[in-house]
Design a protein around this motif. Structure first.
Motif, short mmCIF file in Angstrom:
data_model
loop_
_atom_site.label_atom_id
_atom_site.label_comp_id
_atom_site.label_asym_id
_atom_site.label_seq_id
_atom_site.Cartn_x
_atom_site.Cartn_y
_atom_site.Cartn_z
N VAL A 96 7.98 7.57 1.48
CA VAL A 96 6.77 6.86 1.90
C VAL A 96 5.58 7.39 1.11
CG1 VAL A 96 5.19 6.53 3.86
CG2 VAL A 96 7.67 6.35 4.20
N GLN A 97 4.65 6.51 0.79
CA GLN A 97 3.43 6.89 0.07
C GLN A 97 2.23 6.75 1.00
OE1 GLN A 97 2.00 7.99 -2.55
NE2 GLN A 97 0.04 6.99 -2.73
N GLN A 140 10.06 3.82 2.26
CA GLN A 140 9.54 3.11 1.08
C GLN A 140 8.31 2.26 1.39
OE1 GLN A 140 13.26 1.26 -0.26
NE2 GLN A 140 13.56 2.87 -1.76
N SER A 141 7.70 2.46 2.55
CA SER A 141 6.43 1.78 2.80
C SER A 141 5.30 2.61 2.19
CB SER A 141 6.21 1.58 4.30
OG SER A 141 6.16 2.81 4.98
N GLY A 142 4.13 1.98 2.07
CA GLY A 142 3.04 2.71 1.41
C GLY A 142 1.67 2.25 1.85
N GLN A 185 9.43 -0.81 3.08
CA GLN A 185 8.80 -1.37 1.88
C GLN A 185 7.52 -2.15 2.16
OE1 GLN A 185 11.80 -3.47 -0.44
NE2 GLN A 185 12.75 -1.56 -1.11
N ALA A 186 7.03 -2.14 3.41
CA ALA A 186 5.74 -2.76 3.68
C ALA A 186 4.64 -1.94 3.02
CB ALA A 186 5.50 -2.84 5.19
N ALA A 187 3.51 -2.59 2.75
CA ALA A 187 2.43 -1.85 2.09
C ALA A 187 1.09 -2.41 2.49
CB ALA A 187 2.59 -1.91 0.57
N ALA A 219 9.39 -5.70 7.63
CA ALA A 219 9.74 -5.13 6.34
C ALA A 219 9.09 -5.94 5.23
CB ALA A 219 11.26 -5.13 6.16
N ARG A 220 8.55 -5.24 4.25
CA ARG A 220 7.96 -5.82 3.05
C ARG A 220 6.70 -6.65 3.28
NH1 ARG A 220 12.42 -8.02 -0.91
NH2 ARG A 220 13.18 -5.89 -1.05
N SER A 221 6.08 -6.48 4.44
CA SER A 221 4.77 -7.09 4.63
C SER A 221 3.79 -6.54 3.61
CB SER A 221 4.21 -6.74 6.03
OG SER A 221 5.03 -7.27 7.04
N GLY A 222 2.83 -7.37 3.23
CA GLY A 222 1.78 -6.90 2.31
C GLY A 222 0.42 -7.16 2.95
N PHE A 262 3.84 -11.69 2.37
CA PHE A 262 2.82 -11.29 1.41
C PHE A 262 2.46 -12.55 0.62
CE2 PHE A 262 1.81 -9.48 -2.92
CZ PHE A 262 0.55 -9.05 -2.56
#
Lengths: 316, 316, 316
Positions: free
Chosen positions: C226-227, C243-245, C261-263, C278-281, C296
């Motif tokens: 995570v970042q 892997q979200s950030g 992977q959301a960010a 997951a993978r929301s932007g 996103f």
């Protein structure tokens, strides 16, 4: 290594004289004492000008080799090259190399490991749990934070800062696959070159080249958790934001900006001053410099905004 | 641990004899001397065949337990299990275990830390700043690059290569949440098993199982910065490209390819020889083997190309 | 540092008395003995109430400074601030600080490095190859797994678990860029504060603040890879999946869930109890608490499902 030994390893026969081979390389870059291979029709055009002493090649292409170049005919040249790559891989460490050479005024933690054959410049700070491999070179005034790993044969410039737990020079993701679906490692015998004034964040991975160098040019800024594949080239002052990634052999021009989680496929060329919004997915080379892109598939940033507006209308 | 102690920790009463409990496990895998739990209606069907000595269960389900199985009735069985998991967690290190056992011809850096109870095979290279935990086993001819961390109880096969700063066996992301939104850790008392001939890139995380094993089968290739959640299973010769990820308990068949930044949700099964383009998002199990997919939501790769063409027309 | 020295470094003149400056800070947070800067029209409103002793400013804004505040006029105040930030950066380690202070019953691996000036609480377990920097503080009952790096000046609470190879306190991704496209590092002189009962996965990066603190509030759960950018704030009991950030300065309320992977972009505020698939932007602040989002660009989760259904129809 004698060419006859190579032929024996690859279970093929050679018609000709038994010369010494010192490395494997691409058709383009192979020198007169190196062996090369052709495994992809894309590279057939490089056959006629290769300087390689010998080439691993399939039967149907063997006739295209220059007269002075010795063919090693195998069924799956890429697999053969993978087998052979191991024989040219240097050992991970070499105790017989000279003790590491440390410049004046550098501060090396006694808990860092500097392998024999490594050279550290002046005024560096190398913190605990860092590993710097055989024959790697670090310039002057560079700071390497804890638990950074730099594999052998890499070069780090002057005035660089490498943040904790980043890895430079790990093996590129290379392997051949046979018809049974089994994989054979392609040893990555190249290196990574990081020029001056580069800052690299934490937990980032920069893979070494299979042949030649992965190159990070001067002034580049790389954030945390970034992936840079083997044989990539990052132009001067480029910026890679966190969790972005480049597949192998992609080349960015100078001052390219990759937003967070953006990624590029392999073997692309990206024109200077291109900017990619967060999560852009680049799958084709970019020729015109200075534009801004977004989306996956990639499009102009304005187009992307227009598309999102259209999609928003779709659900009303 | 006596069942009466467990009942006391969970603040519930037991009607029956005070037996010894040696571990927690799922309803399916629990042995006669283990305790289990049911927290999700999906698993109610496993109640009737469980061999568990006791089960943490809500009041309304207690009647479904087999006759010889002792119920521990609590309001939030998942939360109760989380509380209890801590009591079955082994210590991180155990000084009383035998000194690490190192095979012949293996080269272990004096700056590596091999915990008591670990076993390293023959001809291994373990570089500086590696950590190998208690009772973990590494096979023969395996290379472990600097700053790799392997937690306790894990198994690494023969002929493996693990690149720098990768973590194997960190705790899966497991916790119970109560009605106030507070979280309680579920100790991850399983392990990771990596079979033979597996190569794992740098800065990758493979979590240990909550119960049982996270399993990476032989011949698999895993790139840098990859996430593999607890209890996943990766089939033989599968390939996970950089920055891809699997949520917990997902199982890939053999020769599955996950492209860069691709990801799968948890608890899915993916048929062998499936290929996922970069950034695919898998949210359902894949039953038919050998197909190629793309997109998020996931679709056939051709359909995805078609969709992109349609979208491109939308903005013209 | 004397203000006259600062003026000399920045090649500008000061009209007034030569006072002592002890740090750089934002207009809002600067104290009477600190210097600040204004580089963005967004912050002009903070000029009138700043307590800063001096402000680096462009000529056209200098008249807006309060009467008692000394202007340092430069062409590119952000670049000037970057230059100056280096002068206020503390050394990475300070041998003159007291030896590390270790609480009772804590077990520190002899292969860990605890820098001078660090303080470790009671009953902690600090494993091999950990680095804890100068003046950093770790609370009681906290476990730090191998090869975790905690930079100087950070604070970790009680009952925390930090998994292997995670980095806390690496420099935020901050630099000024001049008209030639060259970058100048902005030294990140803030820290990271992790409150009690926080668990952080492996290979995660949490950057230190440029000024002030990056803050991880109590009960938060952070997964692997995570970042978290500089100056972020994570609310109590929030959950960040693998892997979200988060880009810099984004603030999550309590019990926010970021899927895999959301960010989120930088400088946003996210209302409590928001859930992101997951993978929301996330590119805009979220004001209403308790909703679920996806996609996103970001939209309500139901809208996203509706959109996907429409798109599926497009290709039929």
């Amino acid at each position: 290594m004698k060419l006859s030994e190579i032929a024996s390893i690859l279970e093929c026969s050679i018609a000709d004289n038994d010369i010494d081979i010192v490395g494997i390389n691409t058709l383009k870059d192979a020198k007169e004492n190196e062996i090369s291979f052709v495994s992809n029709s894309k590279y057939v055009k490089d056959l006629e000008n290769t300087k390689a002493a010998a080439v691993i090649i399939s039967e149907n292409l063997a006739s295209k080799l220059p007269a002075n170049c010795i063919p090693l005919v195998t069924k799956n040249p890429y697999w053969s090259m993978a087998i052979l790559s191991k024989y040219f891989a240097p050992p991970i460490e070499e105790e017989t190399l000279p003790l590491p050479q440390i410049g004046t005024n550098s501060k090396i933690s006694p808990k860092a490991e500097i392998a024999n054959g490594a050279v550290i410049g002046d005024n560096c700070i190398i913190l605990a749990h860092v590993y710097i491999g055989a024959k790697s070179v670090v310039g002057n005034n560079t700071v390497v934070y804890p638990s950074v790993t730099i594999y052998r044969d890499c070069q780090i410039g002057n005035e660089c800062i490498i943040h904790a737990n980043t890895v430079i020079g790990s093996d590129g993701f290379g392997f051949a696959t046979n018809e049974k679906g089994e994989h054979k490692k392609i040893y990555q015998n190249g290196n990574v070159v990081v020029e001056d004034d580069v800052e690299i964040g934490s937990n980032t991975s920069i893979d070494r080249a299979v042949f030649g160098s992965t190159l990070i040019k001067k002034g580049t800024r790389i954030d945390n958790l970034v992936q840079i594949g083997h044989n990539c080239e990052i132009g001067e002052y480029s910026v890679m934001v966190s969790q972005s990634g480049l597949a192998g052999s992609t080349k960015l021009g100078r001052n390219v900006v990759m937003g967070g989680q953006a990624a590029a496929a392999g073997h692309l060329e990206v024109a200077p001053f291109s900017t990619f919004a967060a999560r852009s997915g680049i799958t084709n080379s970019i020729k015109e410099p200075g534009k801004t892109y977004a989306g996956f598939p990639l499009m102009g940033h304005r187009q992307w905004l227009k598309l999102q507006a259209k999609l928003a209308r779709l659900i009303k």
